[in-house]
Design an enzyme around this catalytic site. Structure first.
Site, PDB file in Angstrom:
ATOM      1  CB  ILE A 228      -0.929   0.035   1.228  1.00 44.18           C
ATOM      2  CG1 ILE A 228      -1.912  -1.128   1.203  1.00 44.18           C
ATOM      3  CG2 ILE A 228      -1.683   1.364   1.292  1.00 44.18           C
ATOM      4  CD1 ILE A 228      -2.839  -1.172   2.408  1.00 44.18           C
ATOM      5  CD  GLU A 229       4.569   3.289  -1.415  1.00 39.47           C
ATOM      6  OE1 GLU A 229       4.379   4.379  -0.815  1.00 39.47           O
ATOM      7  OE2 GLU A 229       5.658   2.686  -1.410  1.00 39.47           O
ATOM      8  CG  ASN A 230      -2.363   5.190   2.305  1.00 37.62           C
ATOM      9  OD1 ASN A 230      -3.131   4.594   1.554  1.00 37.62           O
ATOM     10  ND2 ASN A 230      -2.213   4.847   3.585  1.00 37.62           N
TER      11      ASN A 230
END
Length: 599
Positions: A313-315
């Site tokens: 996950i890369e917010n």
């Protein structure tokens, strides 16, 4: 002359001004008001998290985090907290186990009929969204109204993996990120990046994760980050190895069963999910988005080669901390449901990938010859501005939504492959490498008495090292190899690593020198490049003359070498070297990579 106190006050005012102004430097913010805001606890809720108390503008310290989780642990029979390691500065790395059946041992959780989900936060400690989202989710499961989530799966939650980096906290950690107000540091206390360490296992954090994965055998692994880079509308971007990896059936399951449900859940709550985004030109997406092929030194690709379904996950760093935390909460909640609902299909995919044939393995991927089809991209408008400072153009983001068609550039074309031997042999004297393989969970047989073997070895010819260390190690810039059979006698403690095992692909990636994440390329065998015995000139001269007199073929080869290479003919040092290499006095182990192949 200013007094010391006056100077200190002026310095403090300047720092404060910089802190306030730093947020003003960021691109204009697109307003957001998603339904997921309802997940935030009321101020009067006795179980409000420290982050929620601040309106999700701040994130608690290590001590505050663990104190809150310990309090939650004491209130619920479904939680147990376990130490999984100790950081370089002596802090405990904690893991929270959550099970409705109160299964809290590795044996119980690894053999449960329910899936086991491992999610971690703070591998880059300034990117801490997952910690606050996980605390909120665990609160709602254990003392709220979401206990039914534990009917879907058991959970392992690591709130802070890089605990030392987390406590190197300040308001000046990540100028390109919208909160929290105080952030931790990207690397650990000895300046190593944990998300470059999954193959070499140099850091306490990744050693702990490798042991958790080996002992608990999770069914899904989620690593939660925050991006750098460009502006766009997506707030939760994430990805997995879709093509060009080692677990095609798992990739298909994630694309078919998992992603559509998670995307829909995020959209329903007002978020905009997207793929991992890397601008081809390094600035904006006008030239396309690159779907990189990461090597297994990274979390999600390490999972892929282990046949462990893994998600990165890369917010989006330019979205507010509140929005990113809430998006992570929604993602994790739906991930639990999706894995539980499709667990049988997931198990079949894992089993299929573990059983796939291993005749050859790709060790390097490259870009496709042509881009894939263009895709719709939810962009943010930008313009090129000429800098008054440098005269160069740079991208300025305008804070206005825009929809573009951009090329999708895939990096999944096999470039280099190696055949897979029956087994590898590693001599006992290279115990550091043997221990790392054990930490990975790779099966091996250990010799209890000396054994003579005829094995294939790679020998390094020409090579060039990088000019500066990478992650503290000296790697190779280029090299070429020869392969030859040699008879060796291995001593007790040496190991045989068969490739017909669940982690066979990982063994190949670590053992074969052509692999960018091999122990050879990481520099663990660099001592083989040093020559420690030499021959004096006064010995060489009469020996060379004797060799030429006794061996006409040698004389012919020497004359050919002189004729074809003028620089060689003019270099006494190279001539002596050439003859030395024809003698049995040359170190037979020099430049030989000490990993033998059994075919």
């Amino acid at each position: 002359m200013k007094s010391y106190k006056q100077s200190l006050l002026l310095f403090s005012i300047c720092l404060f001004s910089l802190q306030v102004a730093a947020q003003d430097f960021l691109p204009p913010l697109i307003p957001w008001s998603g339904k997921s805001k309802s997940l935030i606890a009321e101020p009067t809720d006795p179980w409000i998290t420290p982050g929620e108390k601040s309106g999700l503008t701040e994130s608690p310290s290590y001590e505050e985090t663990m104190a809150w989780l310990e309090k939650l642990n004491e209130s619920s029979p479904y939680i147990s907290i376990n130490s999984i390691g100790t950081s370089e500065q002596g802090r405990t790395i904690q893991m929270v186990m959550v099970s409705k059946d109160q299964d809290f041992t590795a044996e119980e959780l690894s053999t449960s009929k329910k899936p086991l989900i491992l999610f971690q936060a703070g591998i880059h400690a300034g990117e801490i969204d997952g910690k606050d989202a996980g605390m909120m989710l665990l609160r709602d499961i254990n003392v709220g109204e979401k206990l039914e989530l534990l009917d879907y799966a058991n959970l392992l939650f690591i709130p802070i993996l890089n605990v030392d980096g987390h406590e190197r906290k300040s308001a000046y950690g990540r100028v390109n990120q919208r909160g929290p107000k105080i952030m931790g540091w990207r690397s650990n206390a000895v300046n190593l990046n944990l998300n470059r360490d999954y193959t070499k296992l140099e850091t306490a954090g990744i050693q702990a994760i490798a042991k958790v994965i080996k002992d608990y055998d999770p069914d899904l692994y989620i690593d939660i980050h925050v991006t750098d880079g460009a502006d766009y509308q997506y707030d939760v971007t994430y990805g997995f190895v879709e093509t060009g990896g080692y677990s095609p059936e798992i990739s298909s399951w994630l694309a078919t069963n998992f992603k559509p449900e998670v995307d829909q859940a995020l959209k329903d709550q007002g978020h905009i999910p997207g793929p991992l985004l890397f601008a081809a030109n390094g600035e904006d997406f006008t030239e396309g988005n690159i779907a990189f092929s990461f090597s297994p030194r990274f979390s999600h690709t390490y999972g892929d080669i282990r046949h462990l379904p893994s998600i990165l996950i890369e917010n989006h760093s330019l979205k507010p901390f509140e929005q990113r935390v809430l998006g992570t909460y929604v993602f994790l909640e739906q991930a639990i449901k999706s894995v539980g609902n499709h667990f049988e299909e997931l198990q079949a995919a894992i089993s299929s990938d573990q059983d796939q044939p291993k005749e050859s393995i790709v060790v390097k991927f490259g870009f496709r010859d042509t881009p894939a089809d263009s895709v719709e991209f939810l962009a943010v408008k930008s313009e090129k501005v000429t800098s008054e400072l440098t005269g160069n153009e740079y991208v300025a983001w305008l804070g206005e939504p825009d929809t573009q068609l951009v090329p999708s550039i895939l990096m999944d074309k096999p470039v280099s492959s190696v055949p897979v031997p029956k087994a590898y042999w590693v001599p006992v004297e290279w115990n550091a490498v043997i221990q790392k393989m054990k930490e990975h969970g790779i099966e091996m047989e250990v010799l209890t008495e000396p054994k003579e073997l005829n094995l294939e070895f790679s020998t390094v010819n020409e090579f060039k090292m990088v000019s500066q260390p990478y992650e503290g190690l000296m790697r190779f810039q280029s090299f070429d190899l020869d392969k030859n059979y040699r008879k060796v006698t291995l001593q007790p403690g040496s190991v045989r690593v068969k490739t017909d095992q669940a982690l066979g692909e990982l063994a190949v990636i670590l053992m074969e020198p052509e692999s960018v994440d091999s122990f050879f390329q990481w520099g663990y065998f660099n001592t083989i490049l040093s020559q420690t015995e030499y021959m004096e000139t006064y010995v060489m001269e009469p020996m060379i003359q004797s060799m030429l007199d006794k061996d006409p073929a040698l004389k012919t080869r020497f004359e050919e070498e002189l004729a074809k290479d003028e620089a060689f003919a003019k270099s006494p040092r190279r001539i002596y070297r050439w003859f030395y290499e024809q003698t049995p006095y040359l170190d037979q182990n020099w430049k030989v990579i000490p990993v033998g192949r059994e075919w």
